[in-house]
Write an enzyme that holds these catalytic residues in place. Structure first.
Site, PDB file in Angstrom:
ATOM      1  CB  CYS A 177      54.341  41.070  39.668  1.00 38.35           C
ATOM      2  SG  CYS A 177      52.946  41.906  38.887  1.00 38.35           S
TER       3      CYS A 177
ATOM      4  CB  CYS B 276      51.898  43.293  41.729  1.00 36.47           C
ATOM      5  SG  CYS B 276      51.609  42.031  40.517  1.00 36.47           S
ATOM      6  CG  ASP B 277      54.888  43.924  44.310  1.00 34.13           C
ATOM      7  OD1 ASP B 277      53.754  44.078  44.791  1.00 34.13           O
ATOM      8  OD2 ASP B 277      55.447  42.820  44.241  1.00 34.13           O
TER       9      ASP B 277
END
Ligand code: NDP
Length: 314
Positions: free
Chosen positions: A133, A136-137
């Protein structure tokens, strides 16, 4: 056979938020947590985009906190995995690896699983450079080189997003033709930070391990046409080869779309079976965020509560 008014299957942000709302509506929901309690959140790194946590929060901590909130209001969470459901009878019937239940209403929050390459080394570096993701990261890779595996819309969307942080993004694709839409292809090919490695697959994910801390440093690549192997130095590897919704239990009983996601009706969480509601990634192939999953969990609980008040009055 134990009877419950509401059973929630799944314990990611969708299922647990549904539990908070059902519990506060005095429905004493039972959450069957499944084989991976907390769902995909537990395999991401720090979560920095969930509102209310300006310093970030780990996926497992966020899960624990929502679970604690649900339990505080009367939800019960059990570490059981549902093996079989029957939605054709009333009340619905469920068998887990430990027990059997009946339920008046059912909230499905079984999520989706990011497809993996199937390499042992990929699992070892998950959360230590390997991610599924970019939203997200991606932030953790400021000023670093990263790679994305896949040739679909997700891969290109992730690659384009990652150029905000990374110095260079290499898209590794197993063919020499992308599956992604034309517009995404053009956008990615125009981006000076994106390079493509065609006809290539990853053979191994490699890195260092010091004092128990793993760090991805490079991947070993093989050209599927020439058989040539090589090394690509990257600090991050984003696997974007698609997701599989966890709907195996419901095949033939609920309306699924052509990718296997549960179809919900209009703006609600209602499914094709009255009294069965779906929330989170199991019905969402587009947004796939913890916060949208949590929001849809709230919707499912409200829908279930309203449906139950009519159903139980009958
Ligand atoms: P897709 O199934 O479309 O693409 C998966 C990609 O991964 C393909 O290029 C495939 O290669 C590759 N792949 C699959 N398995 C492997 C493997 N084991 N090793 C290496 N490569 C592999 O999934 P997406 O997640 O990209 O998209 C899902 C759906 O969501 C699509 O309908 C897409 O259009 C949509 N979507 C739309 C977006 C938008 O409109 N903005 C954004 C994101 C997704 P191959 O091509 O060779 O099969």
């Amino acid at each position: 056979m134990e009877h419950r008014t509401v059973v929630i299957i799944g314990s990611g942000p969708a299922g647990l938020t549904a539990a908070v709302y059902c519990a506060r509506a005095d429905l004493a929901p039972l959450v069957l947590e499944g084989a991976q309690p907390g769902g995909q959140l537990t395999i991401t790194t720090e979560i920095e985009n969930f509102p209310g946590f300006p310093e970030g929060i780990s996926g497992s901590r966020l899960t624990e906190e929502i679970r604690r909130q649900a339990v505080r209001f009367g939800a019960e969470c059990r570490f059981e995995t549902v093996m079989d459901v029957n939605l054709l009878v009333r009340p619905f019937r469920l068998s887990t690896d430990q027990s059997r239940y009946t339920a008046d209403a059912l909230i499905i929050a079984t999520g989706a699983s990011a497809r993996s390459l199937g390499l042992e080394s990929e699992i070892r570096f998950r959360g230590a450079g390997v991610s599924a993701c970019a939203t997200c990261d991606g932030f953790f890779f400021k000023g670093l080189d990263v790679a994305v595996v896949g040739g679909g819309d997700t891969a290109l969307e992730e690659a384009i997003f990652l150029t905000r942080f990374a110095t260079k993004v290499t898209v590794i694709h197993r063919r020499d033709e992308l599956r992604a839409s034309k517009i995404m292809q053009e956008r990615a090919k125009r981006n000076p930070k994106i390079e493509f490695l065609w006809n290539s697959v990853i053979e191994e994910v490699c890195g260092t391990e010091e004092n128990g801390i793993r760090r991805l440093t490079h991947v070993r690549i093989r050209n599927v046409q020439t058989g040539e192997t090589g090394t690509l130095h990257v600090s991050g590897l984003f696997i974007a080869i698609g997701h599989t919704p966890n709907t195996r239990l419901f095949g033939g009983q609920l309306d699924l779309d052509d990718q296997g996601y549960i179809r919900t009706i209009g703006k609600s969480s209602r499914t094709s079976v009255d009294g069965v509601f779906a929330c989170g990634d199991v019905q969402d192939s587009v947004y796939r965020q913890a916060v949208t999953a949590a929001g849809s969990g709230c919707m499912a609980a409200i829908d279930a509560e309203r449906w139950l008040s009519e159903f139980l009055d009958r």
